[in-house]
Scaffold this motif. Structure first.
Motif, PDB file in Angstrom:
ATOM      1  N   ALA A  15      -0.684  17.462   3.699  1.00  0.00           N
ATOM      2  CA  ALA A  15       0.445  18.149   4.327  1.00  0.00           C
ATOM      3  C   ALA A  15       1.338  18.861   3.323  1.00  0.00           C
ATOM      4  CB  ALA A  15       1.273  17.149   5.132  1.00  0.00           C
ATOM      5  N   GLY A  16       1.076  18.676   2.029  1.00  0.00           N
ATOM      6  CA  GLY A  16       1.846  19.372   1.012  1.00  0.00           C
ATOM      7  C   GLY A  16       3.082  18.641   0.532  1.00  0.00           C
ATOM      8  N   HIS A  17       3.206  17.353   0.876  1.00  0.00           N
ATOM      9  CA  HIS A  17       4.369  16.587   0.437  1.00  0.00           C
ATOM     10  C   HIS A  17       4.219  16.060  -0.986  1.00  0.00           C
ATOM     11  CE1 HIS A  17       6.174  16.862   4.334  1.00  0.00           C
ATOM     12  NE2 HIS A  17       5.158  16.278   4.925  1.00  0.00           N
ATOM     13  N   GLN A  18       3.024  16.128  -1.539  1.00  0.00           N
ATOM     14  CA  GLN A  18       2.787  15.752  -2.926  1.00  0.00           C
ATOM     15  C   GLN A  18       1.603  16.552  -3.440  1.00  0.00           C
ATOM     16  OE1 GLN A  18       2.218  11.538  -1.499  1.00  0.00           O
ATOM     17  NE2 GLN A  18       0.610  11.554  -3.060  1.00  0.00           N
ATOM     18  N   GLU A  19       1.473  16.612  -4.756  1.00  0.00           N
ATOM     19  CA  GLU A  19       0.504  17.526  -5.358  1.00  0.00           C
ATOM     20  C   GLU A  19      -0.831  16.881  -5.700  1.00  0.00           C
ATOM     21  OE1 GLU A  19       0.877  20.794  -5.550  1.00  0.00           O
ATOM     22  OE2 GLU A  19       2.725  20.396  -4.434  1.00  0.00           O
ATOM     23  N   HIS A  20      -1.051  15.668  -5.298  1.00  0.00           N
ATOM     24  CA  HIS A  20      -2.285  14.975  -5.684  1.00  0.00           C
ATOM     25  C   HIS A  20      -2.551  13.825  -4.714  1.00  0.00           C
ATOM     26  CE1 HIS A  20       0.159  11.590  -7.015  1.00  0.00           C
ATOM     27  NE2 HIS A  20       0.992  12.508  -7.490  1.00  0.00           N
ATOM     28  N   PHE A  21      -3.775  13.347  -4.744  1.00  0.00           N
ATOM     29  CA  PHE A  21      -4.173  12.170  -3.968  1.00  0.00           C
ATOM     30  C   PHE A  21      -4.468  11.040  -4.943  1.00  0.00           C
ATOM     31  CE2 PHE A  21      -7.749  10.082  -1.374  1.00  0.00           C
ATOM     32  CZ  PHE A  21      -6.869   9.194  -0.774  1.00  0.00           C
ATOM     33  N   THR A  22      -3.411  10.533  -5.555  1.00  0.00           N
ATOM     34  CA  THR A  22      -3.501   9.427  -6.496  1.00  0.00           C
ATOM     35  C   THR A  22      -2.498   8.374  -6.063  1.00  0.00           C
ATOM     36  OG1 THR A  22      -4.022  10.966  -8.278  1.00  0.00           O
ATOM     37  CG2 THR A  22      -3.323   8.748  -8.928  1.00  0.00           C
ATOM     38  N   MET A  23      -2.863   7.099  -6.167  1.00  0.00           N
ATOM     39  CA  MET A  23      -1.971   6.032  -5.731  1.00  0.00           C
ATOM     40  C   MET A  23      -1.764   5.013  -6.832  1.00  0.00           C
ATOM     41  SD  MET A  23      -3.423   5.464  -1.847  1.00  0.00           S
ATOM     42  CE  MET A  23      -2.130   4.300  -1.402  1.00  0.00           C
ATOM     43  N   VAL A  24      -0.611   4.358  -6.792  1.00  0.00           N
ATOM     44  CA  VAL A  24      -0.346   3.261  -7.715  1.00  0.00           C
ATOM     45  C   VAL A  24      -1.440   2.209  -7.550  1.00  0.00           C
ATOM     46  CG1 VAL A  24       1.247   1.385  -8.264  1.00  0.00           C
ATOM     47  CG2 VAL A  24       2.133   3.671  -7.749  1.00  0.00           C
ATOM     48  N   GLY A  25      -1.971   1.758  -8.675  1.00  0.00           N
ATOM     49  CA  GLY A  25      -3.025   0.752  -8.619  1.00  0.00           C
ATOM     50  C   GLY A  25      -4.390   1.289  -8.239  1.00  0.00           C
ATOM     51  N   GLY A  26      -4.531   2.608  -8.176  1.00  0.00           N
ATOM     52  CA  GLY A  26      -5.829   3.194  -7.822  1.00  0.00           C
ATOM     53  C   GLY A  26      -6.239   2.965  -6.384  1.00  0.00           C
ATOM     54  N   LEU A  27      -5.259   2.749  -5.493  1.00  0.00           N
ATOM     55  CA  LEU A  27      -5.579   2.386  -4.116  1.00  0.00           C
ATOM     56  C   LEU A  27      -6.176   3.546  -3.317  1.00  0.00           C
ATOM     57  CD1 LEU A  27      -5.250  -0.349  -2.663  1.00  0.00           C
ATOM     58  CD2 LEU A  27      -3.221   0.587  -1.541  1.00  0.00           C
ATOM     59  N   GLN A  28      -6.218   4.749  -3.896  1.00  0.00           N
ATOM     60  CA  GLN A  28      -6.871   5.859  -3.206  1.00  0.00           C
ATOM     61  C   GLN A  28      -8.361   5.599  -3.001  1.00  0.00           C
ATOM     62  OE1 GLN A  28      -5.555   6.088  -6.267  1.00  0.00           O
ATOM     63  NE2 GLN A  28      -7.043   6.973  -7.677  1.00  0.00           N
ATOM     64  N   ARG A  48       4.231  -2.529  -1.593  1.00  0.00           N
ATOM     65  CA  ARG A  48       4.896  -3.751  -2.052  1.00  0.00           C
ATOM     66  C   ARG A  48       3.874  -4.884  -2.050  1.00  0.00           C
ATOM     67  NH1 ARG A  48      10.558  -5.084  -1.472  1.00  0.00           N
ATOM     68  NH2 ARG A  48      10.912  -6.807  -2.939  1.00  0.00           N
ATOM     69  N   GLY A  49       3.675  -5.497  -3.185  1.00  0.00           N
ATOM     70  CA  GLY A  49       2.660  -6.551  -3.297  1.00  0.00           C
ATOM     71  C   GLY A  49       1.247  -6.024  -3.427  1.00  0.00           C
ATOM     72  N   MET A  50       1.081  -4.699  -3.451  1.00  0.00           N
ATOM     73  CA  MET A  50      -0.246  -4.084  -3.600  1.00  0.00           C
ATOM     74  C   MET A  50      -0.152  -2.927  -4.585  1.00  0.00           C
ATOM     75  SD  MET A  50      -1.941  -4.063   0.219  1.00  0.00           S
ATOM     76  CE  MET A  50      -3.514  -3.441  -0.420  1.00  0.00           C
ATOM     77  N   GLY A  51       0.472  -3.184  -5.732  1.00  0.00           N
ATOM     78  CA  GLY A  51       0.588  -2.159  -6.751  1.00  0.00           C
ATOM     79  C   GLY A  51       2.009  -1.930  -7.204  1.00  0.00           C
ATOM     80  N   LEU A  52       2.990  -2.196  -6.332  1.00  0.00           N
ATOM     81  CA  LEU A  52       4.401  -2.051  -6.690  1.00  0.00           C
ATOM     82  C   LEU A  52       4.998  -3.438  -6.880  1.00  0.00           C
ATOM     83  CD1 LEU A  52       6.698   0.137  -6.986  1.00  0.00           C
ATOM     84  CD2 LEU A  52       7.356  -0.513  -4.653  1.00  0.00           C
ATOM     85  N   ASP A  53       5.394  -3.764  -8.103  1.00  0.00           N
ATOM     86  CA  ASP A  53       5.982  -5.077  -8.361  1.00  0.00           C
ATOM     87  C   ASP A  53       7.489  -5.027  -8.129  1.00  0.00           C
ATOM     88  OD1 ASP A  53       7.041  -3.786 -10.585  1.00  0.00           O
ATOM     89  OD2 ASP A  53       5.847  -4.910 -12.057  1.00  0.00           O
ATOM     90  N   TRP A  54       8.178  -6.177  -8.336  1.00  0.00           N
ATOM     91  CA  TRP A  54       9.596  -6.243  -8.041  1.00  0.00           C
ATOM     92  C   TRP A  54      10.406  -5.316  -8.946  1.00  0.00           C
ATOM     93  CZ3 TRP A  54      13.441  -6.137  -5.232  1.00  0.00           C
ATOM     94  CH2 TRP A  54      14.736  -6.473  -5.655  1.00  0.00           C
ATOM     95  N   THR A  55      10.030  -5.189 -10.202  1.00  0.00           N
ATOM     96  CA  THR A  55      10.765  -4.285 -11.091  1.00  0.00           C
ATOM     97  C   THR A  55      10.728  -2.865 -10.547  1.00  0.00           C
ATOM     98  OG1 THR A  55      10.213  -5.660 -13.002  1.00  0.00           O
ATOM     99  CG2 THR A  55      10.943  -3.418 -13.443  1.00  0.00           C
TER     100      THR A  55
END
Length: 391
Positions: free
Chosen positions: A336-349, A92-99
């Motif tokens: 841990a297998g909870h998602q299939e990639h290491f990618t983040m909104v806004g490229g924060l990876q 929130r405030g770092m890649g995820l906007d209010w919409t």
């Protein structure tokens, strides 16, 4: 054996675990109310071209993998934890906007109803994209509060960057929070997020002096104790949190947000204890639940024996700049297998170095956090290969 890079250069050999830690996955938590602030899973196929306008193909709303994001919340609920939704752990405030946050709240609230999970959702002012006066700040809060309440979720009144910029002093905080609490239909959680998590929040509650800010915070609560379920304190200062919780009105809870001192704060002392609303409980969910179930039996020593060893990992993930802890959280979810990639909104990876990520893997593996250690090792090897680390 896997070769992991060290901070400052060089690599060292590490022998990963071969068996996962055996943990229970059943039963409600009774002695403490525990929320995990949950991360979001990005859509790796979305067009995330920088500066794409909100709502476009590269805008935040379409950059979330909703299925994987909701699946992770079901994972948290399955361990008996509540979900703290659309807060700073969710970028929130770092890649995820209010919409995007509004859509996340709607979807997660519906999922919580479907599975009987507890949920609280962040209410802020991040739809304001430029300078705003106090009237605009109040209206922004009201809009978000209305949406959260419409979903049937508990509201967490988050600290507002816009309010810091608009307020002249403590009276403006007292007036605005008083207005919001009077109109809240159910008791809310007040959130005090320190500048180590968001530098734009320096001077919240009308003063950079934390003692003065604490008095204003307590004045807000004292004026409306029936509308405050609890406070979420994220200052990374255990002494201050203990002193603050001892001054809370009867019935108002303290939810620790201290990712450095959470075992001692949750365990408590002869004068009380903290509940929890923690970002570190995103990767630690199984261990955190096991620890609290142990505490439910009255076994404080057993609780500390489970949770104390996790502090090194938490301190590592939350090291300065603290606000980038989300990168390590998402790394561990991928491993841990909870998602299939290491990618983040806004490229924060890309916000943390490879040695930092390697150390996070090592610490998490040592704790037995990975349900499939071989999968975690394989994925870590693939990340190292991308960075050019020799096998």
């Amino acid at each position: 054996m896997i070769r992991l890079p060290r901070a400052g250069g060089g690599v060292h050999a590490y022998e990963p675990r071969t068996e996962p830690l055996a943990l229970a996955t059943a039963g409600a938590l009774t002695s403490r109310t525990v929320f995990s602030a949950a991360h979001i899973v990005a859509d790796p196929y979305a067009d995330t071209t920088p500066d794409s306008p909100p709502g476009s193909a590269g805008g935040t709303p379409t950059a979330v993998d909703w299925d994987a994001t909701l699946a992770f919340r079901r994972h948290l609920w399955s361990h008996g934890l509540g979900v703290a939704e659309a807060m700073d752990t969710a970028q929130r405030g770092m890649g995820l906007d209010w919409t995007g946050a509004a859509e996340l709240i709607r979807r997660s609230a519906a999922e919580a109803k479907a599975v009987g999970g507890r949920i609280a959702c962040g209410v802020g002012t991040d739809q304001l994209t430029g300078p705003a006066d106090l009237v605009a700040v109040r209206k922004a809060y009201e809009e978000q509060l209305a949406l959260v309440e419409e979903t049937g979720s508990q509201a967490v009144l988050m600290a507002s960057r816009a309010l810091v910029a608009a307020a002249d002093g403590p009276d403006d905080y007292l007036d605005l929070y008083g207005h919001l609490l009077r109109q809240a239909s159910e008791p809310v959680v007040l959130h005090w997020l320190g500048p180590m998590f968001d530098p734009a929040l320096e001077g919240y509650w009308g003063s950079a002096d934390l003692d003065a800010a604490t008095e204003t915070f307590l004045d807000v609560i004292a004026a409306h104790p029936d509308k405050v379920d609890g406070i979420k304190v994220s200052l990374l200062d255990a002494r201050r949190e203990v002193e603050l919780r001892r001054r809370l009105p009867e019935g108002v809870r303290c939810y620790t947000g201290d990712d450095f001192h959470y075992p001692e704060l949750i365990a408590g002392d002869e004068q009380g204890f903290s509940h929890a609303l923690l970002g570190i409980f995103d990767p630690l969910a199984p261990l955190a639940a096991e620890a609290v179930r142990t505490l439910d039996t009255g076994d404080v020593a057993g609780f500390r024996a489970i949770l104390d060893p996790t502090v090194d990992l938490s301190r590592h993930l939350f090291q300065t700049p603290t606000r980038y802890y989300k990168t390590g959280v998402v790394l561990l979810a991928w491993l841990a297998g909870h998602q299939e990639h290491f990618t983040m909104v806004g490229g924060l990876q890309s916000a943390r170095s490879l040695p930092h990520l390697a150390r996070a893997y090592e610490l998490a593996d040592g704790l037995g956090l990975f349900p499939d250690p071989a999968l975690a090792e394989s994925r870590m090897r693939s990340l190292l290969t991308v960075y050019g680390v020799p096998a």
